[in-house]
Motif scaffolding. Structure first.
Motif, mmCIF file in Angstrom:
data_model
loop_
_atom_site.group_PDB
_atom_site.id
_atom_site.type_symbol
_atom_site.label_atom_id
_atom_site.label_comp_id
_atom_site.label_asym_id
_atom_site.label_seq_id
_atom_site.Cartn_x
_atom_site.Cartn_y
_atom_site.Cartn_z
ATOM 1 N N SER A 81 -2.570 10.582 -4.072
ATOM 2 C CA SER A 81 -2.829 10.479 -2.603
ATOM 3 C C SER A 81 -2.239 11.652 -1.864
ATOM 4 O O SER A 81 -1.112 12.197 -2.047
ATOM 5 N N PHE A 83 -1.399 13.189 1.504
ATOM 6 C CA PHE A 83 -1.383 13.197 2.875
ATOM 7 C C PHE A 83 -1.851 14.016 3.758
ATOM 8 O O PHE A 83 -2.581 13.810 4.552
ATOM 9 N N GLU A 84 -1.443 15.398 3.659
ATOM 10 C CA GLU A 84 -1.743 16.395 4.497
ATOM 11 C C GLU A 84 -3.055 17.027 4.368
ATOM 12 O O GLU A 84 -3.579 17.520 5.310
ATOM 13 N N ASP A 86 -5.957 15.032 3.481
ATOM 14 C CA ASP A 86 -6.663 13.741 3.411
ATOM 15 C C ASP A 86 -7.598 13.728 2.261
ATOM 16 O O ASP A 86 -8.877 13.555 2.298
ATOM 17 N N ARG A 104 -9.859 9.449 4.263
ATOM 18 C CA ARG A 104 -9.705 9.901 5.672
ATOM 19 C C ARG A 104 -8.190 9.335 6.239
ATOM 20 O O ARG A 104 -7.607 8.592 5.603
ATOM 21 N N ASP A 105 -7.803 10.179 7.239
ATOM 22 C CA ASP A 105 -6.570 9.476 7.911
ATOM 23 C C ASP A 105 -5.172 9.887 6.969
ATOM 24 O O ASP A 105 -4.552 8.439 7.310
ATOM 25 N N GLY A 106 -4.799 10.835 6.466
ATOM 26 C CA GLY A 106 -3.703 10.549 5.541
ATOM 27 C C GLY A 106 -3.408 9.541 4.961
ATOM 28 O O GLY A 106 -2.426 8.704 5.169
ATOM 29 N N PRO A 107 -3.787 9.522 3.620
ATOM 30 C CA PRO A 107 -3.464 8.620 2.649
ATOM 31 C C PRO A 107 -2.041 8.347 2.347
ATOM 32 O O PRO A 107 -1.593 9.777 2.233
ATOM 33 N N THR A 108 -1.487 7.441 2.181
ATOM 34 C CA THR A 108 0.001 7.327 1.815
ATOM 35 C C THR A 108 0.530 6.700 0.702
ATOM 36 O O THR A 108 1.493 6.694 0.142
#
Length: 120
Positions: A81, A83-84, A86, A104-108
Motif C-alpha cells: 500500500s 499512502f502518498e 493512493d 482511494r484515499d491514502g491506503p495504510t
C-alpha cells in the motif's frame, strides 16, 4: 631414482590440488534463505532481505509512501500500500517486476487472503 620419485610426488600433489580446486569452483551457488520484504517509506522502495546471507538482495521501486505490505497466499506476489500516491503496488517475487493499481484515499495497510472455491 630418488630424484624421480621426488618429482613424481610433487606432480601428484599438484594434480590432486588442481582437481580439488576445480571441484570447489564447480559447486552450485547456495540458494537464498527465506526472504523478508521491507517497505521503505522515505525512499519509495521495498527492500528484499535474504535472511540466510544477512544482506539486501534487491530494492524494488514502488509508489509514493509505501507503508504496509503483505505476501500473497501463494508466495508469488507482494502487495504494497502506497499512502502518498493512493496506489497499490504488486511485486512479482520471481522477477521483481511491479504493477500499480489506483485505489482511494491514502491506503495504510494491506492483507492477502486465499480465495476459496465458489460455494465453499
Amino acid at each position: 631414482m630418488t630424484r624421480n620419485r621426488h618429482i613424481a610426488g610433487r606432480t601428484t600433489a599438484v594434480l590432486c590440488a588442481t582437481i580439488a580446486l576445480t571441484g570447489l569452483a564447480a559447486a552450485p551457488p547456495e540458494r537464498p534463505g527465506p526472504l523478508v520484504y521491507v517497505a521503505n517509506l522515505h525512499s519509495d522502495t521495498v527492500s528484499v532481505f535474504d535472511t540466510r546471507a544477512g544482506t539486501v538482495v534487491d530494492t524494488v521501486p514502488v509508489g509514493d509512501g509505501p507503508n504496509g505490505l503483505a505476501v500473497g497466499p501463494d508466495g508469488c506476489t507482494v502487495h504494497v500500500s502506497n499512502f502518498e500516491s493512493d496506489t497499490l503496488s504488486v511485486i512479482d517475487t520471481s522477477t521483481s517486476a511491479t504493477a500499480t493499481v489506483p485505489v482511494r484515499d491514502g491506503p495504510t495497510g494491506v492483507a492477502a487472503h486465499a480465495r476459496s472455491p465458489a460455494g465453499v
